[in-house]
Design an enzyme around this catalytic site. Structure first.
Site, PDB file in Angstrom:
ATOM      1  N   ASP A  32       1.114 -13.108  -7.235  1.00  0.00           N
ATOM      2  CA  ASP A  32      -0.246 -12.835  -7.721  1.00  0.00           C
ATOM      3  C   ASP A  32      -0.986 -14.253  -7.332  1.00  0.00           C
ATOM      4  O   ASP A  32      -0.592 -15.215  -7.371  1.00  0.00           O
ATOM      5  CB  ASP A  32      -0.141 -13.072  -9.400  1.00  0.00           C
ATOM      6  N   ASN A  88      -0.565  -3.749 -17.611  1.00  0.00           N
ATOM      7  CA  ASN A  88      -1.737  -3.304 -18.518  1.00  0.00           C
ATOM      8  C   ASN A  88      -2.358  -1.959 -17.904  1.00  0.00           C
ATOM      9  O   ASN A  88      -2.400  -1.711 -16.788  1.00  0.00           O
ATOM     10  CB  ASN A  88      -2.626  -4.624 -18.175  1.00  0.00           C
ATOM     11  N   GLN A  95      -6.512  -4.528 -18.069  1.00  0.00           N
ATOM     12  CA  GLN A  95      -6.399  -3.983 -16.443  1.00  0.00           C
ATOM     13  C   GLN A  95      -7.552  -4.537 -15.938  1.00  0.00           C
ATOM     14  O   GLN A  95      -8.764  -3.930 -16.157  1.00  0.00           O
ATOM     15  CB  GLN A  95      -5.960  -2.670 -16.502  1.00  0.00           C
ATOM     16  N   HIS A 101       0.224  -1.623 -11.593  1.00  0.00           N
ATOM     17  CA  HIS A 101       1.091  -2.940 -10.971  1.00  0.00           C
ATOM     18  C   HIS A 101       1.935  -3.327 -12.273  1.00  0.00           C
ATOM     19  O   HIS A 101       1.386  -3.598 -13.351  1.00  0.00           O
ATOM     20  CB  HIS A 101       0.223  -4.003 -10.396  1.00  0.00           C
ATOM     21  N   HIS A 103       3.469  -6.867 -13.722  1.00  0.00           N
ATOM     22  CA  HIS A 103       3.498  -8.318 -13.694  1.00  0.00           C
ATOM     23  C   HIS A 103       5.040  -8.755 -13.981  1.00  0.00           C
ATOM     24  O   HIS A 103       5.665  -8.365 -14.896  1.00  0.00           O
ATOM     25  CB  HIS A 103       2.745  -9.020 -14.529  1.00  0.00           C
TER      26      HIS A 103
HETATM   27  P1  5GP Z   1      -4.095  -6.757 -14.164  1.00  0.00           P
HETATM   28  O1  5GP Z   1      -5.289  -7.677 -15.206  1.00  0.00           O
HETATM   29  O2  5GP Z   1      -5.169  -5.666 -13.734  1.00  0.00           O
HETATM   30  O3  5GP Z   1      -3.034  -6.612 -15.199  1.00  0.00           O
HETATM   31  O4  5GP Z   1      -3.956  -7.864 -13.129  1.00  0.00           O
HETATM   32  C1  5GP Z   1      -4.499  -8.105 -11.929  1.00  0.00           C
HETATM   33  C2  5GP Z   1      -3.668  -9.124 -11.122  1.00  0.00           C
HETATM   34  O5  5GP Z   1      -4.033  -9.027  -9.867  1.00  0.00           O
HETATM   35  C3  5GP Z   1      -4.137 -10.500 -11.700  1.00  0.00           C
HETATM   36  O6  5GP Z   1      -3.187 -11.268 -12.346  1.00  0.00           O
HETATM   37  C4  5GP Z   1      -4.856 -11.041 -10.658  1.00  0.00           C
HETATM   38  O7  5GP Z   1      -4.537 -12.404 -10.491  1.00  0.00           O
HETATM   39  C5  5GP Z   1      -4.399 -10.335  -9.503  1.00  0.00           C
HETATM   40  N1  5GP Z   1      -5.115 -10.092  -8.315  1.00  0.00           N
HETATM   41  C6  5GP Z   1      -6.278  -9.820  -8.175  1.00  0.00           C
HETATM   42  N2  5GP Z   1      -6.682  -9.645  -6.950  1.00  0.00           N
HETATM   43  C7  5GP Z   1      -5.921 -10.052  -6.252  1.00  0.00           C
HETATM   44  C8  5GP Z   1      -5.559  -9.958  -4.916  1.00  0.00           C
HETATM   45  O8  5GP Z   1      -6.316  -9.690  -3.945  1.00  0.00           O
HETATM   46  N3  5GP Z   1      -4.267 -10.629  -4.269  1.00  0.00           N
HETATM   47  C9  5GP Z   1      -3.218 -10.801  -5.261  1.00  0.00           C
HETATM   48  N4  5GP Z   1      -2.196 -11.295  -4.700  1.00  0.00           N
HETATM   49  N5  5GP Z   1      -3.330 -10.857  -6.380  1.00  0.00           N
HETATM   50  C10 5GP Z   1      -4.620 -10.227  -6.861  1.00  0.00           C
END
Ligand code: 5GP
Ligand code: ZN
Length: 141
Positions: A32, A88, A95, A101, A103
């Site tokens: 991440d 999420n 999300q 995805h 985590h």
């Molecule tokens: P969500 O909040 O949707 O469950 O998590 C999205 C996650 O993706 C966040 O923890 C954020 O830091 C990560 N993230 C967003 N864009 C990118 C990216 O371009 N590359 C990587 N490696 N992580 C990303």
């Protein structure tokens, strides 16, 4: 299938570079970009599914097996003290990227992170009401 404007499709497919920890025909596991703790990783299915509701059951099962194996790698190599699996679905649930995805977050005694919720005081009749509302049988799932 990939989705045209989906950033995680592009990362999973290798079009956008990432810190990849693992890859096979179905998944790419990346670090991440904004980690909650050292080693915070994301399991990305290569097939686009927006969220858990859209995810094929077979993929859902494989995600959990992969997460379990990663947990052992992280424990052994990072020497972490614990680990969270977080997934999420929907804006209300936090999300921010509309491609499923998982985590995988190694945790350390001193990491000063807060991942959790505020427990609400709930009267027994409300617990009973919600139990009635969402209990289900094998034929319903
Ligand atoms: P969500 O909040 O949707 O469950 O998590 C999205 C996650 O993706 C966040 O923890 C954020 O830091 C990560 N993230 C967003 N864009 C990118 C990216 O371009 N590359 C990587 N490696 N992580 C990303
Ligand atoms: Zn996608």
């Amino acid at each position: 299938m990939k989705k045209e404007d989906c950033i995680f499709c592009k990362i999973a497919g290798g079009e956008i570079p990432s810190k990849t920890l693992y890859e096979d025909d179905r998944f790419r596991v990346i670090l991440d970009l904004g980690p909650a703790a050292r080693g915070h990783a994301l399991i990305l299915p290569k097939e686009h599914a927006e969220n858990l509701y859209e995810l094929p059951e077979e993929t859902a099962a494989a995600v959990m097996v992969l997460a379990k194996r990663m947990a052992a790698v992280m424990r052994d190599r990072l020497n972490c003290d614990g680990l969270n699996l977080i997934q999420n679905n929907g804006e209300a649930a936090g999300q921010t990227v509309a491609h499923f995805h998982m985590h995988v977050i190694p945790r350390y005694k001193e990491d000063n992170q807060k991942i959790g919720w505020v427990p609400r005081e709930t009267p027994p009749e409300e617990l009973e009401a919600v139990k009635e509302q969402i209990s289900f049988t094998k034929t319903e799932v």
